[in-house]
Every structure is written in structure tokens, then in C-alpha cells.
Design a protein around this motif. Sequence first.
Motif, PDB file in Angstrom:
ATOM      1  N   ARG A  89      92.748  52.269  60.303  1.00  0.00           N
ATOM      2  CA  ARG A  89      92.535  51.195  59.323  1.00  0.00           C
ATOM      3  C   ARG A  89      91.773  50.034  59.938  1.00  0.00           C
ATOM      4  NH1 ARG A  89      93.067  53.630  55.725  1.00  0.00           N
ATOM      5  NH2 ARG A  89      94.888  54.279  54.513  1.00  0.00           N
ATOM      6  N   LEU A  90      92.186  49.670  61.175  1.00  0.00           N
ATOM      7  CA  LEU A  90      91.543  48.563  61.873  1.00  0.00           C
ATOM      8  C   LEU A  90      90.058  48.858  62.082  1.00  0.00           C
ATOM      9  CD1 LEU A  90      91.769  45.912  63.657  1.00  0.00           C
ATOM     10  CD2 LEU A  90      92.128  47.454  65.579  1.00  0.00           C
ATOM     11  N   VAL A  91      89.759  50.076  62.523  1.00  0.00           N
ATOM     12  CA  VAL A  91      88.374  50.440  62.810  1.00  0.00           C
ATOM     13  C   VAL A  91      87.560  50.480  61.510  1.00  0.00           C
ATOM     14  CG1 VAL A  91      86.876  52.251  63.746  1.00  0.00           C
ATOM     15  CG2 VAL A  91      89.032  51.689  64.889  1.00  0.00           C
ATOM     16  N   GLU A  92      88.155  51.021  60.467  1.00  0.00           N
ATOM     17  CA  GLU A  92      87.449  51.068  59.175  1.00  0.00           C
ATOM     18  C   GLU A  92      87.095  49.655  58.713  1.00  0.00           C
ATOM     19  OE1 GLU A  92      90.242  53.358  56.777  1.00  0.00           O
ATOM     20  OE2 GLU A  92      88.905  55.104  56.845  1.00  0.00           O
ATOM     21  N   LYS A  93      88.026  48.736  58.921  1.00  0.00           N
ATOM     22  CA  LYS A  93      87.816  47.367  58.480  1.00  0.00           C
ATOM     23  C   LYS A  93      86.761  46.676  59.347  1.00  0.00           C
ATOM     24  CE  LYS A  93      90.556  43.442  57.828  1.00  0.00           C
ATOM     25  NZ  LYS A  93      91.723  42.882  58.476  1.00  0.00           N
ATOM     26  N   GLU A  94      86.924  46.800  60.669  1.00  0.00           N
ATOM     27  CA  GLU A  94      85.998  46.126  61.583  1.00  0.00           C
ATOM     28  C   GLU A  94      84.573  46.634  61.440  1.00  0.00           C
ATOM     29  OE1 GLU A  94      86.648  45.459  65.620  1.00  0.00           O
ATOM     30  OE2 GLU A  94      87.975  43.812  65.068  1.00  0.00           O
ATOM     31  N   GLU A  95      84.425  47.943  61.250  1.00  0.00           N
ATOM     32  CA  GLU A  95      83.093  48.539  61.242  1.00  0.00           C
ATOM     33  C   GLU A  95      82.577  48.713  59.822  1.00  0.00           C
ATOM     34  OE1 GLU A  95      81.529  50.374  64.146  1.00  0.00           O
ATOM     35  OE2 GLU A  95      82.815  49.163  65.428  1.00  0.00           O
ATOM     36  N   ASN A  96      83.421  48.360  58.854  1.00  0.00           N
ATOM     37  CA  ASN A  96      83.065  48.530  57.451  1.00  0.00           C
ATOM     38  C   ASN A  96      82.625  49.975  57.155  1.00  0.00           C
ATOM     39  OD1 ASN A  96      82.843  47.746  54.844  1.00  0.00           O
ATOM     40  ND2 ASN A  96      80.787  46.846  55.070  1.00  0.00           N
ATOM     41  N   ILE A  97      83.464  50.922  57.550  1.00  0.00           N
ATOM     42  CA  ILE A  97      83.174  52.342  57.319  1.00  0.00           C
ATOM     43  C   ILE A  97      84.402  53.011  56.710  1.00  0.00           C
ATOM     44  CG2 ILE A  97      81.428  52.748  59.105  1.00  0.00           C
ATOM     45  CD1 ILE A  97      83.739  53.569  60.990  1.00  0.00           C
ATOM     46  N   ARG A  98      84.230  54.236  56.225  1.00  0.00           N
ATOM     47  CA  ARG A  98      85.362  55.027  55.767  1.00  0.00           C
ATOM     48  C   ARG A  98      85.399  56.285  56.630  1.00  0.00           C
ATOM     49  NH1 ARG A  98      89.361  54.461  52.441  1.00  0.00           N
ATOM     50  NH2 ARG A  98      88.928  56.309  51.215  1.00  0.00           N
ATOM     51  N   ALA A  99      86.562  56.548  57.217  1.00  0.00           N
ATOM     52  CA  ALA A  99      86.696  57.698  58.110  1.00  0.00           C
ATOM     53  C   ALA A  99      86.204  58.976  57.429  1.00  0.00           C
ATOM     54  CB  ALA A  99      88.149  57.858  58.527  1.00  0.00           C
ATOM     55  N   ALA A 100      86.549  59.107  56.133  1.00  0.00           N
ATOM     56  CA  ALA A 100      86.250  60.348  55.420  1.00  0.00           C
ATOM     57  C   ALA A 100      84.754  60.586  55.258  1.00  0.00           C
ATOM     58  CB  ALA A 100      86.926  60.323  54.060  1.00  0.00           C
ATOM     59  N   ASN A 101      83.929  59.506  55.329  1.00  0.00           N
ATOM     60  CA  ASN A 101      82.495  59.662  55.106  1.00  0.00           C
ATOM     61  C   ASN A 101      81.691  59.902  56.376  1.00  0.00           C
ATOM     62  OD1 ASN A 101      83.228  59.051  52.532  1.00  0.00           O
ATOM     63  ND2 ASN A 101      82.619  56.898  52.664  1.00  0.00           N
ATOM     64  N   LEU A 102      82.381  59.980  57.507  1.00  0.00           N
ATOM     65  CA  LEU A 102      81.692  60.105  58.790  1.00  0.00           C
ATOM     66  C   LEU A 102      82.031  61.445  59.435  1.00  0.00           C
ATOM     67  CD1 LEU A 102      80.757  57.110  58.979  1.00  0.00           C
ATOM     68  CD2 LEU A 102      81.884  57.038  61.201  1.00  0.00           C
ATOM     69  N   PRO A 103      81.112  62.013  60.239  1.00  0.00           N
ATOM     70  CA  PRO A 103      81.523  63.183  61.012  1.00  0.00           C
ATOM     71  C   PRO A 103      82.725  62.793  61.882  1.00  0.00           C
ATOM     72  CG  PRO A 103      79.165  62.771  61.239  1.00  0.00           C
ATOM     73  CD  PRO A 103      79.736  61.599  60.512  1.00  0.00           C
ATOM     74  N   ARG A 104      83.665  63.697  61.968  1.00  0.00           N
ATOM     75  CA  ARG A 104      84.917  63.422  62.657  1.00  0.00           C
ATOM     76  C   ARG A 104      84.704  62.844  64.066  1.00  0.00           C
ATOM     77  NH1 ARG A 104      90.020  66.403  61.538  1.00  0.00           N
ATOM     78  NH2 ARG A 104      91.442  65.787  63.174  1.00  0.00           N
ATOM     79  N   SER A 105      83.819  63.496  64.834  1.00  0.00           N
ATOM     80  CA  SER A 105      83.635  63.078  66.231  1.00  0.00           C
ATOM     81  C   SER A 105      83.060  61.665  66.308  1.00  0.00           C
ATOM     82  CB  SER A 105      82.735  64.062  66.962  1.00  0.00           C
ATOM     83  OG  SER A 105      81.499  64.122  66.298  1.00  0.00           O
ATOM     84  N   GLN A 106      82.201  61.322  65.348  1.00  0.00           N
ATOM     85  CA  GLN A 106      81.600  59.991  65.366  1.00  0.00           C
ATOM     86  C   GLN A 106      82.646  58.917  65.096  1.00  0.00           C
ATOM     87  OE1 GLN A 106      78.417  58.844  62.526  1.00  0.00           O
ATOM     88  NE2 GLN A 106      77.124  59.993  63.909  1.00  0.00           N
ATOM     89  N   PHE A 107      83.529  59.218  64.144  1.00  0.00           N
ATOM     90  CA  PHE A 107      84.572  58.265  63.819  1.00  0.00           C
ATOM     91  C   PHE A 107      85.506  58.058  65.020  1.00  0.00           C
ATOM     92  CE2 PHE A 107      88.819  57.295  62.007  1.00  0.00           C
ATOM     93  CZ  PHE A 107      88.524  56.025  61.522  1.00  0.00           C
ATOM     94  N   ILE A 108      85.872  59.158  65.678  1.00  0.00           N
ATOM     95  CA  ILE A 108      86.761  59.064  66.840  1.00  0.00           C
ATOM     96  C   ILE A 108      86.109  58.248  67.950  1.00  0.00           C
ATOM     97  CG2 ILE A 108      87.819  60.451  68.685  1.00  0.00           C
ATOM     98  CD1 ILE A 108      88.431  62.550  66.499  1.00  0.00           C
ATOM     99  N   GLU A 109      84.810  58.443  68.136  1.00  0.00           N
ATOM    100  CA  GLU A 109      84.046  57.663  69.118  1.00  0.00           C
ATOM    101  C   GLU A 109      84.212  56.164  68.866  1.00  0.00           C
ATOM    102  OE1 GLU A 109      82.426  57.649  72.434  1.00  0.00           O
ATOM    103  OE2 GLU A 109      82.702  59.603  71.475  1.00  0.00           O
TER     104      GLU A 109
END
Length: 799
Positions: A89-109
Amino acid sequence: MLSKKYNPIESEKKWQDYWQENNIYKYDFESSKETYSIDTPPPTISGSLHIGHIFSYTQAEIIARFQRMQGENVFYPFGFDDNGLPTERLVEKEENIRAANLPRSQFIEKCLKTTKKYEEEFKNLWLSMGFSVDWTLQYETINPRVRKISQKAFLDMARSGKAYIKESPVLWCTTCQTSIAQAELESTDIETTFNYITFLTGGEELTVATTRPELLYGCVCLFINPEDKRYAKYIGKTALVPLYNYEIPILSDEKVSLDKGTGVVMCATFGDTTDVEWYEKHKLPYRKVIEADGRIGEDVPFIGGMKVISARERIIELLKENNLLIKSEVMAHTVSTHERCGKPIEIIPSKQWYIDILSEKERYLKAADEINWYPSSMKNRYITWVENLKWDWCISRQRYFGIPFPLWYCSKCGKPVFAKDEELPINPMEAKPKSACSCGSIDFIPETAVFDTWATSSLTPLINLKWNTDKDLTSKLLPMGLRTQAHEIIRTWTFYTIVRSLFHTGKLPWKDIMICGFVMAKKGEKISKSKNNASSSPKELIVNHSADVMRYWAAGARLGTDTMFSEDDLKISKRFITKLWNAAKFCIMQLQDYDKTRPGVLLPIDKWIIERIKFLEGTAAEYLNQYEIGLAKHEIDEFFWNDFCDDYLEIVKDRLYKPEIHGEKEKLSGQYALYNVLLEILKLYAIYVPHITEEIYQSYYKDFEKPISIHKMEWNMKSDIKNETILSFGENIKMIISEVRKYKSERNLSLKDKISKLIIRIPENQSANLLKTLKDIKACTWAEEIEINYSDNSSIEII
Ligand SMILES: [Zn+2]
Ligand SMILES: [Zn+2]
């Protein structure tokens, strides 16, 4: 000599660096001393820190320092819980992204990068509070070492059947789109409507009340209490579901309440946990209404694709149009919500991994008796939780940033295929099993779920003690000495850690558990960043007031009780810091010509202050052994402000200033007491305010004492034997001084105004001591003449 004014900003940083450079708090793996180990909570990386963190972590920190000063080899590691939903949640908020819309590995990075930054911030804050953590023992719950331990522990459970996979209804958050555990539920009161709906049975009307009419399409039967005479004749018949017009059975079950609603209830898959119970008990069919994303299934007539709330409104409209709605009553209703997002949860069947906890409830209840709870009342919260457990612990989460399950499924026969121990840590989405399935197939589908964060953080004792590695300390240090934590996570962290430790080692995780309270903004309102009621950030508070001031405040609360914070409260701490500095400055000034010589004779009043602090050390240690940090501090404060500053220093002052009147030997006696008592005061306060005490120690005592830091010293005077004779003599002297003071202030006299005659009445057995103290009393009371009378009841008279 101490400087005129204490400068905490400069001093605190200086000593924090000194402690790190000199490894003052490093655990000694070679030592033969007893180890005291602390399992302290790894903070969740979910945003900024607030005053509540300072409050609870300081309390544990004080215990670490206390144990070190009792001669223990203290094992005080620190970790960060840096994966799971809060971090996502913190990362989604800080980066203004949605985990579900990103390749998994990129989000984890991105998650890894963000958590690094926050961990650095956390660590710096901890260092700036002067926490005596051994940072060489640091861990993060996502790091490879911990991943390996967590996956290995899971495999041990899976191979023995303690962890199992099952398709069944699970608690599901449609907002976070993951399964959740019972422990993550919260109850929220909402306003809803109770809708009285008409079902038909053989031409007759049966009224059913429900809060969830949108689940009509999922209705699988009606239930009636077998005792309910009103409806007995319908049991065994069938009814027609309104709007959807399919037949369902009418069954009986004792769980139907006779006085709620109409006495006839509908069972839908799934409105609540009772529906699940009935579904399993009566072997009912499953009719899907709600999808994992919270929308109504596309194939559900009238409401397919809608969200729950609009679907409910639509169904009510339809019922009204068809004259199937008798009435709607507004009512307060308690619903289960997900603690992470606050949204109501649904129950949806899916395939998940569980750890069996229900079959060993008795063992977990027994564990509660084998652990010491501080405060003891907290044990009941644990017991109530365990007794009311209804679900096994669901540990799989359909999320991204977490430790993956080390397994695949055979695409031919569906069997789970586990990774080998030597392959860990492993990501099944990036690796393949080394050998074929027992059915011969070499085609596998990786498990994409990750572990619930508690599945890893429940292993902190094993992580700290390097379980299952060549440096494994579990046989030596398990159970650990202490777990510290907040009361809100007894049902999760306390409970799960007990479950895991018993399974993996057969031992309890710790001997003692200490539960801290919360900091409240207003009465009953917990401080949190999300509520935006946290005044200043901890960083600002430390810069503005100093770490010692914050620590002294945090140490004041009673264990386990919530406390309120306002910056005004810090005035008391500040006054204390100034007083300690000034008192030390005064003492050290009187010790300039002192060389640690032990005098031939000690004057009784000097003996008294030494006996007094010996006993105080014993009392404080007793409180601290019960984790009563605040009560111990209170005792030390009483001694410091009253006995030492107000009385003893006043009595001894003149003797130190004027040896030509009082005698050189007498001065030496006073210096000896002053040297030793101040040093003990510093040691007692060192656990609460480690910076200022170090500054004073280094400015003066270091030249005479061996240890390179006050934090390497021990409370070696402590005694629980009361030297009654000298202590009651000291009390009488205190009484004399304070009565004279009172006399003068009542008459608006200055303390230095003379009194012509002071009559002292004390027990005869104190006369020898009193005679040796007369010069001090004369100097301190400005009495021209002192007359002594004997009486069992001590008193004075002033003429
Ligand atoms: Zn949620
Ligand atoms: Zn197979």
C-alpha cells in the motif's frame, strides 16, 4: 568539571557515535555470563513513525539496559517487517502505481527500493533515541536469510500435514483482493436495513428478514428452529426463492434464534460465518453470487456486474415492484471488516493454504500458563482469543510483495510438488522442480500466492536465533528471555509465535511477555498517521526536546496502560534534566580535591545516604524485574529529589565548604559519600536517560573508574536488607530539617535566619549518631543552640 549548561544536541550525537564505535551494546557470543535475550517487534514498513513507536520501543529498550546493568549478557536484536500488504500500500501510494497493473518483478523491485529507504530512516531514528540495540543482529523479513528460514519452516509443516491446502470458503477482502485470517478481522457498526421478504411455500407466504437481499440468488435453503411451534409444519417442505423462482428445502437448525427477525432465516452462500457453518454441517450446495473483485457475477440475473451496494438497492426496488417486500427496518448492525482497509469482508470459496491450529487449542491454552505475562491481566486476552478460534490459520495471500510458497502443482495430476531444502530460498515463478512428478509429468504450475506476513514474523525467535543454520542458537537461547509488544497484536503475533515455536522446536518462544499500552491523542483515540492526529513527528520531537527528555517521558507510564501525550508533559522531563545536571555539577565541584580515598570513619548521615541508595537499588531492581519501568523510576525520582537534593546535599554542604570548622576527616567522609552516591544515581538513571548520565560519567568519573562507558557498569550496591537503625536515624534528621524549614517559611523567615534554640527529641539509641551529626544540623538550620531530649516519639521544638 561540568559546563555551566548542558547541551543535549551536541552531547547526544557524540555519545551515540561513541557507543557504536566502541561496540558498547554488542552481544558477546563467547561470554560465559548469563544471556538475557529480547524478541522485540519488527516495525511494519507502512509509513512514517509516530510518538506511539517511541513510547513502546523505549520501554523495551530500558529493560535491555537494566538487564545489562545487572550483569547479563544482553542479546538485543532488531528487525523490520518489510513485506506484505501494508508495505504494498505504501509503495502504491508513494509511486502512484497499482501493483496489479505492473509486471510482478517490476513492482517487487520498487517495493525493495522503498523499504530500504524507510528502514534507513527507522534505524536513524532508533539511533537518535540512543537505543542499545546490537545492530549486527539486524534482520528484515524479506531478506534471503529470513526467506530461507520461513520457507524451510513452511515445508516442515507441509510435509508433516500441519500445513495443508484446501478448497473451502475463506474470509476474503474484495478491496485488497486477497484471503485474510480471522485475526485480521475487525468489527464495525454500520446502519443497514432489515428487509422482510416474502417466500412462497405450497401457496402460503413465509416472511424472511435479511440484511443482504442481494444474495437472494445464492439462497440455498431456509432454516427454522426445531423448537419453533409456529413453523414446525414447514420443516421438510420446499419454498420458492422470490424473483428467481427456484425451489429450496426448508430445514431445521438450533442456531436459528426464536426472537430475532421472523424466526425463518435464509442461508445464502455466503452472507456470514453462520452460513459457512450451515453449508458444511448440512452439506448444502454452493451458489456463487460475489466474485473475488467484489462485483456480482455476470451470470446473476438483474444485478450481474454490479457492486454490492448498488445490487442491494436494485433488488429492493425489484422486490417492491413485485410486492414481495413487506417492510424495511433501519437498524444498527455489526459487520466484519478487514483491519488493513476497513472495508466489509466477504466469504468466497477458494483454494488456500492453512496451518492447523484448531486441533491443538488445548496445548496453546496450556502455553499461556507456562509464560509469565506482564501485566498479568493480558493473559486473558490471549485465552479468550484461543478459546473462540473458529478457523484454521489461512496463510496464503493473493498478493505480490511477500515470501513465495516454495512449491508447484503438477499440471497433470494436480499434486503439490515441494522444493528441496537445499534449494531455498526459492521463487517457484522463476525456477522449476528438479525432478518429475510421481505421475511422470514434468509440466508444473507454480504457486503464485505469497505467505501472510504473520507466517514469517511469527518466526522472529527462530530468525533471531538463526534456526536451522550452522550458527543455530535455539538449543542455547530458546525460550528467549522476553517478548515485548502492544496489546492489539496478542491474537496475531503472540499467538502465532507460540504456535510456530512449539511446532518447530517443541519449546516455548519466551519466558516472559511484556505488553505495552498505546499513546492516545484524545481519550480513547489511538494515535496514528492515517488519522492525522499525531502532532509532531518523532524526529522533530527529538530535535526540539532531546532524546533523553522523550525517553524520560516514555518511561513514566504504568505497564500495559494507555497514556496521553501532549508536548506540555515534556516540561517535567526537562526540569529533571536540568536538576540532574545542576546537582551533579555541584557534587563534582566539591570533589575536585578528592582522590577516591576511603575515610577511616564515616559520619552517620553519610552512612545513611549510602544505605538509602543501596536499598533503593534493590527496590528499583525488584520493580524492573516485573517490568514496572514507571514505578521503578518513581522510586528513584523520590530519592533523587527529596533525600539526595533537598536533604542530604543541604546537610553536608557546610561540612564540605568549611573543613576548618567541621574537620578534614569529616569533609573526607562527606566526599566519599558524595562520590559513591552520585555515581549510583547516574547508574540508576542511565537506563532511562543514557546520554546525560554518560556525559557526566565521562566528564568526571572516567578518570577514576575502569569502564569505558557508564553503560558497561553494574548496579552492584543493591541490597534488599534494610539497615533499620541507620535508616530510621536518617528519617529523623530529614524530619528535623523539614520542620525547621516549615517553621521559617510560616514566619516568612529566610532559611539563613538564625533560631536561638532547637530542642530535638529522639529515641535514646540514636543519641550517639545524633551527637556526631550536630555540627551538620547546626550549620543547616542556623540554630545557635541545640538541646537533646530522649523520647520514643521523635519531634522538635523551636524557641
Ligand atoms: Zn482489505
Ligand atoms: Zn503429477
